[in-house]
Design a protein around this motif. Structure first.
Motif, PDB file in Angstrom:
ATOM      1  N   PRO A   1       0.862  -1.051   0.050  1.00 50.95           N
ATOM      2  CA  PRO A   1       0.035   0.130  -0.165  1.00 50.95           C
ATOM      3  C   PRO A   1       1.060   1.329  -0.066  1.00 50.95           C
ATOM      4  CG  PRO A   1      -0.205  -0.886   2.407  1.00 50.95           C
ATOM      5  CD  PRO A   1       0.896  -1.728   1.382  1.00 50.95           C
ATOM      6  N   SER A   2       2.226   1.190   0.389  1.00 53.89           N
ATOM      7  CA  SER A   2       3.018   2.263   0.435  1.00 53.89           C
ATOM      8  C   SER A   2       4.334   1.852  -0.405  1.00 53.89           C
ATOM      9  CB  SER A   2       3.223   2.717   1.856  1.00 53.89           C
ATOM     10  OG  SER A   2       4.092   3.718   1.820  1.00 53.89           O
ATOM     11  N   PRO A   3       4.398   1.698  -1.515  1.00 52.44           N
ATOM     12  CA  PRO A   3       5.607   1.061  -2.096  1.00 52.44           C
ATOM     13  C   PRO A   3       6.907   1.744  -1.998  1.00 52.44           C
ATOM     14  CG  PRO A   3       4.070   2.127  -3.800  1.00 52.44           C
ATOM     15  CD  PRO A   3       3.281   1.985  -2.437  1.00 52.44           C
ATOM     16  N   GLY A   4       6.942   3.128  -1.466  1.00 56.28           N
ATOM     17  CA  GLY A   4       8.166   3.983  -1.214  1.00 56.28           C
ATOM     18  C   GLY A   4       8.858   3.302  -0.056  1.00 56.28           C
ATOM     19  N   TRP A   5       8.160   2.448   0.951  1.00 57.79           N
ATOM     20  CA  TRP A   5       8.694   1.738   1.820  1.00 57.79           C
ATOM     21  C   TRP A   5       8.650   0.236   1.705  1.00 57.79           C
ATOM     22  CZ3 TRP A   5      11.270   4.501   5.853  1.00 57.79           C
ATOM     23  CH2 TRP A   5      10.660   5.781   6.109  1.00 57.79           C
ATOM     24  N   LEU A   6       9.984  -0.338   1.518  1.00 58.70           N
ATOM     25  CA  LEU A   6      10.088  -1.853   1.312  1.00 58.70           C
ATOM     26  C   LEU A   6      10.747  -2.575   2.167  1.00 58.70           C
ATOM     27  CD1 LEU A   6       9.620  -2.492  -2.681  1.00 58.70           C
ATOM     28  CD2 LEU A   6       7.953  -2.820  -0.774  1.00 58.70           C
ATOM     29  N   ALA A   7      10.630  -3.620   3.077  1.00 62.73           N
ATOM     30  CA  ALA A   7      11.359  -4.453   3.481  1.00 62.73           C
ATOM     31  C   ALA A   7      11.201  -5.927   3.226  1.00 62.73           C
ATOM     32  CB  ALA A   7      11.576  -4.201   5.003  1.00 62.73           C
TER      33      ALA A   7
ATOM     34  N   HIS B   1      13.594   3.115   1.122  1.00 64.01           N
ATOM     35  CA  HIS B   1      12.731   4.095   1.852  1.00 64.01           C
ATOM     36  C   HIS B   1      12.620   5.339   0.783  1.00 64.01           C
ATOM     37  CE1 HIS B   1      16.065   6.923   2.709  1.00 64.01           C
ATOM     38  NE2 HIS B   1      16.772   6.122   3.133  1.00 64.01           N
ATOM     39  N   PRO B   2      11.733   6.216   1.215  1.00 58.45           N
ATOM     40  CA  PRO B   2      11.427   7.362   0.107  1.00 58.45           C
ATOM     41  C   PRO B   2      12.007   8.528   0.767  1.00 58.45           C
ATOM     42  CG  PRO B   2       9.589   7.142   1.704  1.00 58.45           C
ATOM     43  CD  PRO B   2      10.552   6.116   2.197  1.00 58.45           C
ATOM     44  N   LEU B   3      12.786   8.904   1.690  1.00 59.01           N
ATOM     45  CA  LEU B   3      13.342  10.048   2.289  1.00 59.01           C
ATOM     46  C   LEU B   3      14.580  10.431   1.580  1.00 59.01           C
ATOM     47  CD1 LEU B   3      12.590   8.946   5.948  1.00 59.01           C
ATOM     48  CD2 LEU B   3      11.102  10.428   4.534  1.00 59.01           C
ATOM     49  N   ALA B   4      14.921  11.777   1.397  1.00 57.39           N
ATOM     50  CA  ALA B   4      16.257  12.263   1.158  1.00 57.39           C
ATOM     51  C   ALA B   4      16.926  12.718   2.065  1.00 57.39           C
ATOM     52  CB  ALA B   4      15.896  13.309  -0.015  1.00 57.39           C
ATOM     53  N   LEU B   5      17.585  11.593   2.659  1.00 58.81           N
ATOM     54  CA  LEU B   5      18.409  12.176   3.876  1.00 58.81           C
ATOM     55  C   LEU B   5      19.659  12.536   3.721  1.00 58.81           C
ATOM     56  CD1 LEU B   5      17.032   9.123   6.160  1.00 58.81           C
ATOM     57  CD2 LEU B   5      16.274  11.582   6.128  1.00 58.81           C
ATOM     58  N   VAL B   6      20.161  13.447   4.201  1.00 60.64           N
ATOM     59  CA  VAL B   6      21.561  14.046   4.357  1.00 60.64           C
ATOM     60  C   VAL B   6      22.345  14.054   5.470  1.00 60.64           C
ATOM     61  CG1 VAL B   6      23.067  16.099   3.568  1.00 60.64           C
ATOM     62  CG2 VAL B   6      20.805  15.414   2.194  1.00 60.64           C
ATOM     63  N   SER B   7      23.601  13.786   5.562  1.00 54.65           N
ATOM     64  CA  SER B   7      24.191  13.927   6.824  1.00 54.65           C
ATOM     65  C   SER B   7      24.414  15.324   7.159  1.00 54.65           C
ATOM     66  CB  SER B   7      25.421  13.161   6.618  1.00 54.65           C
ATOM     67  OG  SER B   7      26.248  13.169   8.027  1.00 54.65           O
TER      68      SER B   7
END
Length: 341
Positions: free
Chosen positions: A251-257, A269-275
């Motif tokens: 239901p939320s294909p941006g998140w998969l495990a 995951h759908p996030l654009a994470l930056v350090s």
């Protein structure tokens, strides 16, 4: 209120991974495939798998009859442990021979190498602290005749160890850039068998025993790497079909495990994470390890890092050998960043 507004996500802490490790690449790049080599490597990793104390306990339990039993064909996990012992033993023998490490100081007489090695073990020696036990352990794991020395080993490089030049070249060629920030491989340790000792001491001639140890270690490493590669290829071959089904059903294909095979997963995951603090040379500095393990991740779709506190100079960190010390009460350094919405 926050209804209808985008909320920036911040995730911070000790991730126990360096910039080149799978966990950090997943956070930074949003996906980690089942064919990633870290899945295979992680599946055979065990805390204490190369425990020197356990090895010393097993050494003390040997008898002349059981000592001569030749090593059998190993599973991947067991070979990982053996290679860790071999690499650690190689390093200690080489360091003592070239004067980079002091001998253990134990005096032990015996009629056989086993008796001598056991006498050292009875005094608390292990393959990580004593060249006598290390040489005995290396020879036994290599399938060589019993002995408590491997003369000329410091002339040879452990076959799994990168040289300083190779590490520097890797640091230049494998930089990963995201959002203007460079992620370098770092200076951490990796598997025990990927470290070993660089060797190459001038004026030292390797003995036949040293050359035999090199041949045995090379053979073990080649078999182990081939086994890890087969595991990686098997997972990669199963991945596309399994992930396609999971993606269609999610239901939320941006998140998969999605589990793939016996020891791998496909993560997304759908996030654009930056350090927010970039990738310092180290955030953890202890005896035997220095590397960047701690991060402040911010969602770049809603947040921007405008400043971060620099890491202290190496002289402060090593003033009392390593961390923690009287200035820094933890073995991990604090991470501080200013973020802007």
């Amino acid at each position: 209120g926050l209804v209808g507004k985008e909320v920036g996500l911040v995730v911070c802490g000790d991730f126990n991974g360096e910039p080149f490790d799978g966990v950090i690449r997943f956070v930074r790049e949003s996906v980690l495939g089942a064919g990633d080599g870290d899945w295979a490597l992680g599946s055979v990793f065990r805390w204490g798998g190369t425990s020197s104390r356990q090895a010393a306990k097993e050494l003390r339990a040997l008898t002349p009859e059981t000592e001569s039993v030749q090593p059998r064909v190993l599973e991947l996990e067991e070979r990982q442990q053996r290679l860790g012992r071999m690499a650690g033993s190689w390093r200690v023998v080489s360091e003592v021979e070239r004067g980079a490490r002091s001998p253990c100081g134990v005096r032990a007489d015996g009629t056989t190498p086993l008796v001598v090695a056991q006498a050292h073990a009875d005094k608390g020696c292990t393959f990580k602290t004593c060249a006598t036990v290390a040489a005995y352990t290396l020879r036994r794991d290599a399938g060589m005749s019993s002995g408590v020395s491997v003369h000329g080993l410091s002339a040879l490089r452990w076959p799994g160890a990168d040289t300083a030049e190779e590490r520097e070249r890797e640091a230049v060629t494998s930089q990963v850039t995201r959002g203007g920030e460079a992620s370098r491989p770092g200076n951490g340790n990796g598997p025990e068998w990927a470290r070993g000792d660089e060797g190459g001491v001038e004026g030292v001639t390797p003995s036949d025993d040293a050359l035999a140890a090199l041949a045995a270690a090379t053979r073990e490493l080649e078999n182990h790497r081939a086994g890890l590669e087969r595991m990686r290829e098997n997972a990669a071959g199963l991945e596309d079909e399994i992930v396609a089904r999971a993606y269609a059903a999610s239901p939320s294909p941006g998140w998969l495990a999605v589990p793939v095979g016996s020891s791998a997963m496909h993560l997304r995951h759908p996030l654009a994470l930056v350090s927010a603090c970039g990738y310092p040379e180290f955030t953890n500095y202890v005896g035997g390890f220095a590397g960047s393990l701690d991060y402040i991740w911010c969602d770049s779709s809603a947040l921007a890092s405008v400043a971060s506190m620099p890491m202290p100079p190496l002289e402060s960190v090593t003033a009392e050998t390593a961390l923690p010390n009287s200035e820094f009460p933890s073995d991990h350094l604090p991470m501080v960043a200013d973020l802007r919405f």
